[in-house]
Design a protein around this motif. Structure first.
Motif, PDB file in Angstrom:
ATOM      1  N   UNK A 142       0.808  -1.211   0.000  1.00 45.14           N
ATOM      2  CA  UNK A 142       0.000   0.000   0.000  1.00 45.14           C
ATOM      3  C   UNK A 142       0.840   1.260   0.000  1.00 45.14           C
ATOM      4  N   UNK A 143       1.885   1.250   0.820  1.00 45.61           N
ATOM      5  CA  UNK A 143       2.763   2.424   0.927  1.00 45.61           C
ATOM      6  C   UNK A 143       3.484   2.701  -0.386  1.00 45.61           C
ATOM      7  N   UNK A 144       4.089   1.676  -0.949  1.00 43.43           N
ATOM      8  CA  UNK A 144       4.889   1.876  -2.147  1.00 43.43           C
ATOM      9  C   UNK A 144       4.020   2.133  -3.378  1.00 43.43           C
ATOM     10  N   UNK A 145       2.827   1.541  -3.421  1.00 43.03           N
ATOM     11  CA  UNK A 145       1.917   1.822  -4.534  1.00 43.03           C
ATOM     12  C   UNK A 145       1.521   3.296  -4.529  1.00 43.03           C
ATOM     13  N   UNK A 146       1.185   3.818  -3.346  1.00 40.21           N
ATOM     14  CA  UNK A 146       0.813   5.237  -3.253  1.00 40.21           C
ATOM     15  C   UNK A 146       1.945   6.132  -3.728  1.00 40.21           C
ATOM     16  N   UNK A 147       3.179   5.784  -3.379  1.00 34.48           N
ATOM     17  CA  UNK A 147       4.308   6.599  -3.802  1.00 34.48           C
ATOM     18  C   UNK A 147       4.513   6.532  -5.312  1.00 34.48           C
ATOM     19  N   UNK A 148       4.295   5.357  -5.892  1.00 32.62           N
ATOM     20  CA  UNK A 148       4.437   5.231  -7.343  1.00 32.62           C
ATOM     21  C   UNK A 148       3.395   6.065  -8.082  1.00 32.62           C
ATOM     22  N   UNK A 149       2.195   6.174  -7.524  1.00 37.91           N
ATOM     23  CA  UNK A 149       1.122   6.912  -8.190  1.00 37.91           C
ATOM     24  C   UNK A 149       1.200   8.409  -7.906  1.00 37.91           C
ATOM     25  N   UNK A 150       1.348   8.767  -6.636  1.00 38.83           N
ATOM     26  CA  UNK A 150       1.384  10.186  -6.272  1.00 38.83           C
ATOM     27  C   UNK A 150       2.728  10.842  -6.585  1.00 38.83           C
ATOM     28  N   UNK A 151       3.791  10.057  -6.628  1.00 36.01           N
ATOM     29  CA  UNK A 151       5.134  10.614  -6.786  1.00 36.01           C
ATOM     30  C   UNK A 151       5.807  10.732  -5.432  1.00 36.01           C
ATOM     31  N   UNK A 174      -0.728  14.369 -12.135  1.00 38.13           N
ATOM     32  CA  UNK A 174      -0.642  13.060 -12.769  1.00 38.13           C
ATOM     33  C   UNK A 174       0.800  12.812 -13.200  1.00 38.13           C
ATOM     34  N   UNK A 175       1.614  12.345 -12.249  1.00 37.82           N
ATOM     35  CA  UNK A 175       3.050  12.190 -12.511  1.00 37.82           C
ATOM     36  C   UNK A 175       3.482  10.727 -12.591  1.00 37.82           C
ATOM     37  N   UNK A 176       2.523   9.810 -12.468  1.00 37.01           N
ATOM     38  CA  UNK A 176       2.917   8.404 -12.392  1.00 37.01           C
ATOM     39  C   UNK A 176       3.538   7.928 -13.700  1.00 37.01           C
ATOM     40  N   UNK A 177       4.385   6.937 -13.569  1.00 35.90           N
ATOM     41  CA  UNK A 177       4.981   6.273 -14.726  1.00 35.90           C
ATOM     42  C   UNK A 177       4.381   4.874 -14.812  1.00 35.90           C
ATOM     43  N   UNK A 213      -4.082   3.683 -10.704  1.00 40.14           N
ATOM     44  CA  UNK A 213      -3.578   5.013 -11.032  1.00 40.14           C
ATOM     45  C   UNK A 213      -4.342   6.004 -10.165  1.00 40.14           C
ATOM     46  N   UNK A 214      -4.370   7.266 -10.536  1.00 41.79           N
ATOM     47  CA  UNK A 214      -5.077   8.262  -9.736  1.00 41.79           C
ATOM     48  C   UNK A 214      -6.591   8.080  -9.814  1.00 41.79           C
ATOM     49  N   UNK A 215      -7.270   8.483  -8.727  1.00 39.39           N
ATOM     50  CA  UNK A 215      -8.725   8.471  -8.681  1.00 39.39           C
ATOM     51  C   UNK A 215      -9.297   9.876  -8.816  1.00 39.39           C
ATOM     52  N   UNK A 216     -10.279  10.198  -7.965  1.00 42.11           N
ATOM     53  CA  UNK A 216     -10.993  11.474  -8.085  1.00 42.11           C
ATOM     54  C   UNK A 216     -11.131  12.152  -6.724  1.00 42.11           C
ATOM     55  N   UNK A 217     -11.579  13.408  -6.765  1.00 42.17           N
ATOM     56  CA  UNK A 217     -12.054  14.089  -5.558  1.00 42.17           C
ATOM     57  C   UNK A 217     -13.546  13.813  -5.394  1.00 42.17           C
ATOM     58  N   UNK A 218     -14.046  14.040  -4.177  1.00 41.16           N
ATOM     59  CA  UNK A 218     -15.453  13.744  -3.940  1.00 41.16           C
ATOM     60  C   UNK A 218     -16.403  14.771  -4.554  1.00 41.16           C
ATOM     61  N   UNK A 219     -15.854  15.860  -5.045  1.00 40.46           N
ATOM     62  CA  UNK A 219     -16.712  16.823  -5.733  1.00 40.46           C
ATOM     63  C   UNK A 219     -16.689  16.617  -7.249  1.00 40.46           C
ATOM     64  N   UNK A 220     -16.136  15.513  -7.697  1.00 40.65           N
ATOM     65  CA  UNK A 220     -16.132  15.225  -9.132  1.00 40.65           C
ATOM     66  C   UNK A 220     -17.564  14.904  -9.585  1.00 40.65           C
TER      67      UNK A 220
END
Length: 583
Positions: free
Chosen positions: A53-62, A136-139, A159-166
């Motif tokens: 979970x930790x490393x996946x978040x870092x890969x997606x968020x940067x 959106x900086x993920x590789x 990959x990235x998701x959304x905000x709750x106001x989407x």
């Protein structure tokens, strides 16, 4: 936050207000907190799911994102009491705080009590906080973390998701439920039930109040089904977007499940208060709960299908696997793989003494004197195995704990230690690189880093240090005399195979009074300066060893040991270092 009985509320609110306005930031409690954080850092690679979970978040968020920051030993050490005081002064002002109260109290009484405790609190300048937006900086690609102490693979895809106001937020709630919301959902039925590829499977398009969440598909599977599991999960996503889009029946069922469980998210006034405060804090409408329910009921099939196409982009997926080395080959069959380094940066180690010809010569003399004092060079060199029986007291945060310890060691790389504790027996086994811990729950192989720590434990044994004093590649230097326990001792720093130990020798007797090194705190497992302080020297099997010792971690006594018996060169069968056959 606080909770109190109605009659106690005025007194508790007064204490609460005092803490809020004038926190003590007690230095001792700060150190306790730091110790707890150090322990958490030391254990952050113990849980494969946590790693994934930790490393996946870092890969997606940067890795520069504030949403993936991790405490390190260095950052924890850098924070002092003055920093906390400054932080409090910067952010804690009455015009920068929201206060909510719910319970058996009327508004007028609550207002009167709050004004009495906080009414004279001076307003302050609200500090600006510049939190960078999620970009959106993920590789996209495949990433692998090798953990050979596992028997299965942890998989994260997304990959990235959304905000709750989407605008698609409500449609995505329905989509997530029908796709992976438990038994009856697509991936659980297909991946887990029908194909038997996963112990656990789920996930969806994630959301957060003030920043984009993570689209995160989660799977735990057998190592040999890693590739098949990944293809199956991504295949279900492609089907959702293509030849098997959500049906009217699936959508209606998903909406019913969400709405039927809705009551459990609003089942107390305290929960409703917290939600209302969240809406205000993140600048969402106060009637958001009502909007959510009504809007969910109105979601259409077309909206859900469009959301699936828009918010799942399989070609942009990050695929992360945590597991044994054989899982990597299955990833390679799908395409290029990048290894992820999860090593924990260590704090600065012991400062090395300046090497001089005089210091080196003096160190050699002192070590030769120590060898003689501990039985003589011939007796020490003859030691090939040892067995110890002892009683120990472990000073835990909950109080002292008594242990009975039996250990055997066969040089250069085998050891077994059995500890009898109040709650059961535990055993550590090490045999040439492989390490296991055996508890009432069974045997578990230890990660390579912990196995390496056990080898260091052998190498740092007093007898082994004296045995290796003349080995090739060993360097040593003596320092200036220091006073310890009323006597003058001379520190000798010894470097061998990348490890450094410092022993303190009494020049009058030649006895080694202490042995220090950078290691792990026995309780928290955080890095610490460990010092074994020796006493009660006795002869056994031709060598002289301490029969009493205490282990200090950063100057604090953690373990006190009294040795009952030491055997030199007992016959030890290799089976003593082997784990149970069912491990």
């Amino acid at each position: 936050s606080l909770n109190a009985l109605r009659d106690n509320f005025p007194e508790v609110l007064g204490l609460f207000a005092d803490v809020l306005r004038q926190p003590a930031f007690d230095a001792e409690q700060i150190e306790v907190s730091k110790t707890q954080i150090r322990g958490a850092i030391a254990r952050q690679n113990d849980n494969p799911s946590g790693i994934a979970g930790r490393e996946f978040a870092e890969l997606v968020y940067g890795d520069d994102s504030p949403y993936v920051r991790q405490a390190t030993y260095e950052t924890v050490e850098a924070i002092g009491r003055d920093d906390l005081v400054a932080w409090h002064q910067r952010f804690f002002h009455p015009n920068n705080i929201m206060l909510g109260i719910v319970g058996d109290i009327d508004v007028a009484t609550a207002r009167e009590l709050v004004e009495a405790e906080l009414g004279d609190w001076a307003r302050g300048e609200v500090a600006a906080v510049d939190i960078p937006p999620v970009e959106d900086v993920l590789t996209p690609g495949q990433y692998f973390i090798e953990r050979n102490d596992m028997t299965q693979a942890e998989i994260r895809i997304g990959h990235l998701g959304v905000r709750r106001d989407h605008p698609d937020f409500l449609a995505l709630q329905v989509l997530n439920q029908l796709f992976s919301g438990g038994f009856g959902s697509r991936v659980v039925d297909e991946i887990r039930t029908n194909r038997g590829l996963a112990y656990a499977v789920g996930g969806g398009v994630g959301d957060r109040w003030d920043h984009r969440g993570l689209t995160n598909l989660v799977m735990t599977t057998k190592v040999e089904s890693t590739g098949e599991g990944i293809d199956g999960l991504i295949g279900e996503v492609r089907a959702l977007r293509g030849d098997r889009p959500p049906t009217d029946e699936e959508i209606e069922q998903a909406k019913r499940v969400i709405l039927n469980s809705w009551v459990f998210t609003n089942d107390s006034r305290g929960e409703i208060l917290r939600q209302k405060m969240s809406f205000a804090y993140y600048d969402y409408p106060a009637d958001w709960l009502e909007w959510y329910r009504a809007g969910l009921e109105a979601v259409t099939t077309e909206q859900v299908r469009a959301a699936a196409v828009t918010h799942y982009q399989p070609d942009q997926f990050v695929v992360l696997v945590v597991g044994p080395a054989e899982g990597r080959a299955q990833l390679e069959a799908r395409g290029p793989v990048t290894d992820v380094d999860i090593s924990i940066p260590e704090p600065p180690g012991e400062e090395l003494m300046a090497a001089t010809d005089e210091g080196t010569a003096r160190a050699a003399e002192l070590l030769a004197q120590a060898a003689e004092a501990h039985g003589g060079a011939v007796a020490i060199e003859a030691v090939q195995s040892m067995a110890r029986t002892s009683k120990a007291t472990l000073n835990t945060p909950q109080g002292p704990m008594e242990l009975a310890v039996k250990g055997v060691m066969a040089l250069p790389d085998k050891m077994s230690q059995t500890m009898t504790l109040p709650f059961g027996t535990m055993q550590q086994l090490y045999d040439g690189g492989k390490a296991f811990v055996v508890s009432p729950q069974g045997a578990q192989q230890l990660p390579p880093a912990q196995a390496a720590e056990l080898q260091l434990g052998i190498d740092r044994d007093l007898i082994v240090v004296l045995q290796q004093r003349n080995d090739d590649g060993v360097t040593m230097v003596a320092g200036e005399p220091v006073e310890r326990a009323g006597i003058q001792v001379i520190p000798v720093q010894i470097q061998r195979a990348g490890d450094t130990v410092t022993i303190e020798i009494d020049p009058q007797t030649g006895q080694v009074k202490s042995l220090a090194y950078d290691g792990r705190h026995p309780i928290t497992q955080a890095p610490a300066r460990l010092t074994e302080v020796y006493d009660d020297y006795r002869e056994s099997g031709g060598v002289v060893l301490p029969f009493a010792s205490r282990l200090e971690a950063d100057g604090e006594t953690v373990i006190e040991t009294v040795v009952e018996q030491i055997e030199i060169n007992p016959e030890i069968d290799d089976s003593a270092f082997a784990p149970p056959s069912d491990s």
